[in-house]
Scaffold this motif. Structure first.
Motif, PDB file in Angstrom:
ATOM      1  N   ARG A   2       0.804  -1.221   0.000  1.00 39.16           N
ATOM      2  CA  ARG A   2       0.000   0.000   0.000  1.00 39.16           C
ATOM      3  C   ARG A   2       0.836   1.269   0.000  1.00 39.16           C
ATOM      4  NH1 ARG A   2       0.031   1.970   5.102  1.00 39.16           N
ATOM      5  NH2 ARG A   2       0.513   0.503   6.764  1.00 39.16           N
ATOM      6  N   LEU A   3       2.109   1.184   0.380  1.00 36.22           N
ATOM      7  CA  LEU A   3       2.973   2.355   0.386  1.00 36.22           C
ATOM      8  C   LEU A   3       3.594   2.630  -0.981  1.00 36.22           C
ATOM      9  CD1 LEU A   3       4.820   1.841   3.788  1.00 36.22           C
ATOM     10  CD2 LEU A   3       2.858   3.305   3.312  1.00 36.22           C
ATOM     11  N   LEU A   4       3.447   1.690  -1.899  1.00 35.48           N
ATOM     12  CA  LEU A   4       4.007   1.866  -3.236  1.00 35.48           C
ATOM     13  C   LEU A   4       3.086   2.722  -4.094  1.00 35.48           C
ATOM     14  CD1 LEU A   4       5.179  -1.791  -3.927  1.00 35.48           C
ATOM     15  CD2 LEU A   4       6.591   0.165  -3.300  1.00 35.48           C
ATOM     16  N   PRO A   5       3.653   3.404  -5.083  1.00 34.95           N
ATOM     17  CA  PRO A   5       2.811   4.180  -6.002  1.00 34.95           C
ATOM     18  C   PRO A   5       1.810   3.262  -6.717  1.00 34.95           C
ATOM     19  CG  PRO A   5       5.132   4.706  -6.309  1.00 34.95           C
ATOM     20  CD  PRO A   5       5.073   3.533  -5.380  1.00 34.95           C
ATOM     21  N   LEU A   6       0.686   3.821  -7.057  1.00 34.59           N
ATOM     22  CA  LEU A   6      -0.375   3.053  -7.711  1.00 34.59           C
ATOM     23  C   LEU A   6       0.124   2.364  -8.976  1.00 34.59           C
ATOM     24  CD1 LEU A   6      -3.307   2.168  -7.792  1.00 34.59           C
ATOM     25  CD2 LEU A   6      -3.857   4.317  -8.941  1.00 34.59           C
ATOM     26  N   SER A   7       0.950   3.027  -9.754  1.00 36.14           N
ATOM     27  CA  SER A   7       1.448   2.417 -10.991  1.00 36.14           C
ATOM     28  C   SER A   7       2.266   1.153 -10.706  1.00 36.14           C
ATOM     29  CB  SER A   7       2.286   3.421 -11.787  1.00 36.14           C
ATOM     30  OG  SER A   7       3.419   3.827 -11.024  1.00 36.14           O
ATOM     31  N   VAL A   8       3.022   1.151  -9.622  1.00 41.64           N
ATOM     32  CA  VAL A   8       3.820  -0.021  -9.250  1.00 41.64           C
ATOM     33  C   VAL A   8       2.909  -1.139  -8.746  1.00 41.64           C
ATOM     34  CG1 VAL A   8       5.637  -0.892  -7.702  1.00 41.64           C
ATOM     35  CG2 VAL A   8       5.854   1.377  -8.753  1.00 41.64           C
ATOM     36  N   ARG A   9       1.908  -0.786  -7.963  1.00 36.43           N
ATOM     37  CA  ARG A   9       0.958  -1.800  -7.481  1.00 36.43           C
ATOM     38  C   ARG A   9       0.224  -2.448  -8.644  1.00 36.43           C
ATOM     39  NH1 ARG A   9      -1.827   1.694  -2.842  1.00 36.43           N
ATOM     40  NH2 ARG A   9      -2.301   2.780  -4.738  1.00 36.43           N
ATOM     41  N   ARG A  10      -0.164  -1.634  -9.618  1.00 37.26           N
ATOM     42  CA  ARG A  10      -0.856  -2.188 -10.795  1.00 37.26           C
ATOM     43  C   ARG A  10       0.061  -3.118 -11.577  1.00 37.26           C
ATOM     44  NH1 ARG A  10      -4.140   3.199 -12.700  1.00 37.26           N
ATOM     45  NH2 ARG A  10      -5.918   2.883 -11.318  1.00 37.26           N
ATOM     46  N   ALA A  11       1.299  -2.720 -11.750  1.00 42.57           N
ATOM     47  CA  ALA A  11       2.258  -3.564 -12.478  1.00 42.57           C
ATOM     48  C   ALA A  11       2.478  -4.881 -11.738  1.00 42.57           C
ATOM     49  CB  ALA A  11       3.578  -2.828 -12.663  1.00 42.57           C
ATOM     50  N   ALA A  12       2.578  -4.829 -10.424  1.00 44.94           N
ATOM     51  CA  ALA A  12       2.763  -6.050  -9.636  1.00 44.94           C
ATOM     52  C   ALA A  12       1.535  -6.950  -9.753  1.00 44.94           C
ATOM     53  CB  ALA A  12       3.028  -5.700  -8.176  1.00 44.94           C
ATOM     54  N   ALA A  13       0.355  -6.375  -9.697  1.00 43.66           N
ATOM     55  CA  ALA A  13      -0.878  -7.162  -9.823  1.00 43.66           C
ATOM     56  C   ALA A  13      -0.963  -7.803 -11.201  1.00 43.66           C
ATOM     57  CB  ALA A  13      -2.097  -6.278  -9.572  1.00 43.66           C
ATOM     58  N   SER A  14      -0.594  -7.068 -12.217  1.00 43.79           N
ATOM     59  CA  SER A  14      -0.607  -7.605 -13.581  1.00 43.79           C
ATOM     60  C   SER A  14       0.380  -8.759 -13.713  1.00 43.79           C
ATOM     61  CB  SER A  14      -0.254  -6.493 -14.574  1.00 43.79           C
ATOM     62  OG  SER A  14      -0.154  -7.006 -15.879  1.00 43.79           O
ATOM     63  N   LEU A  15       1.532  -8.620 -13.119  1.00 46.89           N
ATOM     64  CA  LEU A  15       2.541  -9.673 -13.148  1.00 46.89           C
ATOM     65  C   LEU A  15       2.041 -10.932 -12.454  1.00 46.89           C
ATOM     66  CD1 LEU A  15       5.472 -10.512 -13.823  1.00 46.89           C
ATOM     67  CD2 LEU A  15       6.092  -9.614 -11.579  1.00 46.89           C
TER      68      LEU A  15
END
Length: 70
Positions: A2-15
């Motif tokens: 939750r502390l990561l930027p939204l773009s990084v969270r989205r990329a991680a979820a996509s991965l």
């Protein structure tokens, strides 16, 4: 996460979603740790102690700060 930027969270979820059925390897994600949040929390703790007259401003020292970090 939750502390990561939204773009990084989205990329991680996509991965995670795109590799859900892969079993032959693993992905490591490395993050830089700066300690800013911990330092901010420690300073807030000291400030609160001063405001409550639990400690005096002149008693703030390296050892007190270190004690509030852990």
């Amino acid at each position: 996460l939750r502390l990561l930027p939204l773009s990084v969270r989205r990329a991680a979820a996509s991965l995670v979603l795109s590799t859900a059925h892969h079993t032959a390897g693993q992905v490591n994600i490395c993050l830089a740790y700066t300690g800013r949040y911990d330092l901010k929390q420690a300073l807030a703790t000291i400030q609160s102690g001063i405001e409550r007259n639990a400690i005096r401003a002149e008693d703030v020292c390296k050892e007190l700060l270190e004690g509030c970090l852990y």
